[in-house]
Motif scaffolding. Structure first.
Motif, PDB file in Angstrom:
ATOM      1  N   TRP A  47      -1.676 -32.903   4.323  1.00 14.60           N
ATOM      2  CA  TRP A  47      -1.676 -31.584   4.003  1.00 14.60           C
ATOM      3  C   TRP A  47      -0.510 -30.696   4.640  1.00 14.60           C
ATOM      4  N   ALA A  48      -0.224 -31.192   5.778  1.00 18.29           N
ATOM      5  CA  ALA A  48       0.782 -30.767   6.678  1.00 18.29           C
ATOM      6  C   ALA A  48       2.493 -30.905   6.077  1.00 18.29           C
ATOM      7  N   VAL A  49       2.431 -32.050   5.388  1.00 15.26           N
ATOM      8  CA  VAL A  49       3.649 -32.439   4.880  1.00 15.26           C
ATOM      9  C   VAL A  49       3.764 -32.030   3.695  1.00 15.26           C
ATOM     10  N   GLN A  50       2.779 -31.605   2.884  1.00 17.33           N
ATOM     11  CA  GLN A  50       2.902 -30.854   1.759  1.00 17.33           C
ATOM     12  C   GLN A  50       3.141 -29.234   1.951  1.00 17.33           C
ATOM     13  N   PHE A  51       3.029 -28.704   3.030  1.00 15.23           N
ATOM     14  CA  PHE A  51       3.257 -27.316   2.953  1.00 15.23           C
ATOM     15  C   PHE A  51       4.605 -27.223   3.534  1.00 15.23           C
ATOM     16  N   ASP A  52       5.194 -28.042   4.371  1.00 10.40           N
ATOM     17  CA  ASP A  52       6.597 -28.228   4.593  1.00 10.40           C
ATOM     18  C   ASP A  52       7.494 -28.801   3.336  1.00 10.40           C
ATOM     19  N   ASP A  53       6.971 -29.527   2.647  1.00 11.72           N
ATOM     20  CA  ASP A  53       7.723 -29.654   1.387  1.00 11.72           C
ATOM     21  C   ASP A  53       7.854 -28.580   0.597  1.00 11.72           C
ATOM     22  N   TRP A  54       6.795 -27.845   0.429  1.00 13.04           N
ATOM     23  CA  TRP A  54       6.979 -26.508  -0.313  1.00 13.04           C
ATOM     24  C   TRP A  54       8.019 -25.580   0.242  1.00 13.04           C
ATOM     25  N   LEU A  55       7.920 -25.367   1.455  1.00 12.71           N
ATOM     26  CA  LEU A  55       8.691 -24.684   2.310  1.00 12.71           C
ATOM     27  C   LEU A  55      10.325 -25.038   2.030  1.00 12.71           C
ATOM     28  N   ILE A  56      10.351 -26.352   2.106  1.00 11.95           N
ATOM     29  CA  ILE A  56      11.847 -26.642   1.972  1.00 11.95           C
ATOM     30  C   ILE A  56      12.252 -26.298   0.685  1.00 11.95           C
ATOM     31  N   GLU A  57      11.383 -26.737  -0.446  1.00 10.33           N
ATOM     32  CA  GLU A  57      11.953 -26.418  -1.757  1.00 10.33           C
ATOM     33  C   GLU A  57      12.177 -25.015  -1.956  1.00 10.33           C
ATOM     34  N   LYS A  58      11.384 -24.243  -1.648  1.00 12.41           N
ATOM     35  CA  LYS A  58      11.739 -22.751  -1.646  1.00 12.41           C
ATOM     36  C   LYS A  58      12.813 -22.383  -1.156  1.00 12.41           C
ATOM     37  N   LEU A  59      13.074 -22.670   0.052  1.00  7.89           N
ATOM     38  CA  LEU A  59      14.072 -22.248   1.024  1.00  7.89           C
ATOM     39  C   LEU A  59      15.608 -22.892   0.173  1.00  7.89           C
ATOM     40  N   GLN A  60      15.519 -24.128  -0.269  1.00  4.86           N
ATOM     41  CA  GLN A  60      16.730 -24.632  -1.125  1.00  4.86           C
ATOM     42  C   GLN A  60      16.967 -23.868  -2.297  1.00  4.86           C
ATOM     43  N   GLN A  61      15.805 -23.373  -2.984  1.00  6.82           N
ATOM     44  CA  GLN A  61      16.135 -22.823  -4.190  1.00  6.82           C
ATOM     45  C   GLN A  61      16.501 -21.124  -3.875  1.00  6.82           C
ATOM     46  N   GLY A  62      16.401 -21.011  -2.738  1.00  3.80           N
ATOM     47  CA  GLY A  62      16.573 -19.386  -2.564  1.00  3.80           C
ATOM     48  C   GLY A  62      15.631 -18.361  -3.135  1.00  3.80           C
ATOM     49  N   ASP A  63      14.629 -19.094  -3.098  1.00  4.00           N
ATOM     50  CA  ASP A  63      13.423 -18.272  -3.714  1.00  4.00           C
ATOM     51  C   ASP A  63      12.421 -17.220  -2.840  1.00  4.00           C
ATOM     52  N   LEU A  64      13.292 -16.350  -2.627  1.00  2.00           N
ATOM     53  CA  LEU A  64      12.600 -15.162  -1.468  1.00  2.00           C
ATOM     54  C   LEU A  64      11.232 -14.772  -1.714  1.00  2.00           C
ATOM     55  N   GLU A  65      11.242 -14.287  -3.145  1.00  2.00           N
ATOM     56  CA  GLU A  65       9.938 -13.915  -3.543  1.00  2.00           C
ATOM     57  C   GLU A  65       8.850 -14.867  -3.135  1.00  2.00           C
ATOM     58  N   SER A  66       8.759 -16.137  -3.356  1.00  2.00           N
ATOM     59  CA  SER A  66       7.795 -17.016  -3.132  1.00  2.00           C
ATOM     60  C   SER A  66       7.808 -17.160  -1.417  1.00  2.00           C
ATOM     61  N   LEU A  67       8.747 -17.195  -0.955  1.00  2.00           N
ATOM     62  CA  LEU A  67       8.912 -17.323   0.549  1.00  2.00           C
ATOM     63  C   LEU A  67       8.158 -16.121   1.215  1.00  2.00           C
ATOM     64  N   PHE A  68       8.078 -15.042   0.716  1.00  2.02           N
ATOM     65  CA  PHE A  68       7.662 -13.936   1.366  1.00  2.02           C
ATOM     66  C   PHE A  68       6.268 -13.864   1.120  1.00  2.02           C
ATOM     67  N   ALA A  69       5.697 -14.728   0.126  1.00  2.00           N
ATOM     68  CA  ALA A  69       4.204 -14.710  -0.438  1.00  2.00           C
ATOM     69  C   ALA A  69       3.826 -15.903  -0.117  1.00  2.00           C
ATOM     70  N   TYR A  70       4.305 -16.714   1.033  1.00  2.00           N
ATOM     71  CA  TYR A  70       4.027 -18.095   1.178  1.00  2.00           C
ATOM     72  C   TYR A  70       2.256 -18.257   1.544  1.00  2.00           C
ATOM     73  N   ASP A  71       1.725 -17.107   2.004  1.00  2.00           N
ATOM     74  CA  ASP A  71       0.320 -17.126   2.319  1.00  2.00           C
ATOM     75  C   ASP A  71      -0.603 -17.338   1.305  1.00  2.00           C
ATOM     76  N   SER A  72      -0.048 -17.096   0.099  1.00  2.00           N
ATOM     77  CA  SER A  72      -0.951 -16.782  -1.069  1.00  2.00           C
ATOM     78  C   SER A  72      -0.465 -18.134  -1.993  1.00  2.00           C
ATOM     79  N   LEU A  73       0.669 -18.635  -1.726  1.00  2.00           N
ATOM     80  CA  LEU A  73       1.482 -19.494  -2.873  1.00  2.00           C
ATOM     81  C   LEU A  73       1.519 -20.670  -2.263  1.00  2.00           C
ATOM     82  N   ALA A  74       1.702 -21.137  -1.184  1.00  2.00           N
ATOM     83  CA  ALA A  74       1.941 -22.525  -0.481  1.00  2.00           C
ATOM     84  C   ALA A  74       0.893 -23.177  -0.451  1.00  2.00           C
ATOM     85  N   PRO A  75       0.758 -24.535  -0.675  1.00  2.00           N
ATOM     86  CA  PRO A  75      -0.220 -25.409  -0.542  1.00  2.00           C
ATOM     87  C   PRO A  75      -0.812 -25.681   1.033  1.00  2.00           C
TER      88      PRO A  75
END
Length: 251
Positions: A179-207
């Motif tokens: 579960w910890a790896v999945q959270f970091d995987d999501w975070l890295i993916e959104k950072l590399q995509q430059g998806d600020l909208e998702s990153l700002f809403a991580y608390d509702s979107l990230a696994p």
């Protein structure tokens, strides 16, 4: 001088010799900043608060129950009023409220990292607070206001942890929790995509977001570093006690 997000993990980091401490030592050896501005998860205030001193900082031991050896560690770095005032002026230009603190020492969110990065303690340090009750976007905007510091050879560091849930640690774990790896995987993916909208809403979107970030004080320094820099790059990744993340990024 690219901003960094660095995991400070356990206070024991200060006296440990392992892959992560060696990574920090190698990273520090490759950098020659004129000053360091470090946002630490262990200093919480309503408005952005900036240390304002030219003197030597007190080393704060903001923990208990650790070996006596850890309480003997000193990191006698000096502050810098001129760099603190530069940070303040950049925040003021963007309408971001701030204040100075002339008495605060360096907490372990700062000195455990700096001891490995710059062991001579010969670079002036400005320590800055965070506010876990303000949004990820607010911290991004704080970082963005300071983006020009990189051009002045100032190293901006966000000191925190991406996955930080002390109730979930497994002291005997030999592998990372999925579960910890999945959270970091999501975070890295959104950072590399430059998806600020998702990153700002991580608390509702990230696994597993609520499990990974039960409280945001260790997480929001990431957004300061993100706002301060450019394209993210993973420079270290590891886990301790199953879920304590040592994910580090350069921006």
């Amino acid at each position: 001088m690219s901003p960094l997000f660095l995991a400070h993990g356990s206070p024991m980091l200060a006296i440990e010799e392992n892959d992560y401490s060696r990574f920090l030592q190698q990273t520090g050896a490759s950098l020659k900043p004129d000053a360091i501005v470090i946002f630490t998860a262990h200093w919480e205030t309503d408005d952005v608060t900036i240390t304002h001193t030219d003197g030597v900082y007190e080393t704060i031991y903001d923990f208990y129950g650790f070996p006596d050896e850890l309480f003997q560690v000193k990191y006698p770095a000096r502050g810098s009023k001129s760099y603190a005032e530069k940070v303040g002026s950049l925040l003021k230009e963007q309408g971001i409220p701030y204040q100075f603190d002339e008495n605060r020492g360096l907490d372990h969110g700062s000195w455990t990292l700096l001891k490995h990065l710059f062991p001579q303690a010969d670079i002036p340090v400005v320590q800055v607070s965070v506010n876990p009750y303000r949004s990820a976007k607010d911290h991004y905007e704080i970082g963005k206001a300071l983006r020009s510091l990189s051009d002045l050879n100032v190293l901006v560091i966000g000191s925190g942890v991406t996955v930080h849930n002390l109730r979930a640690v497994n002291w005997n774990a030999s592998e990372a929790e999925p579960w910890a790896v999945q959270f970091d995987d999501w975070l890295i993916e959104k950072l590399q995509q430059g998806d600020l909208e998702s990153l700002f809403a991580y608390d509702s979107l990230a696994p597993n977001a609520q499990r990974a970030v039960p409280r945001a004080e260790h997480f929001v320094p990431l957004y300061v570093a993100l706002g301060s820099g450019q394209k993210p790059e993973v420079i270290f990744r590891g886990y301790q006690f199953g879920s304590l993340s040592y994910l580090c990024l350069r921006f």
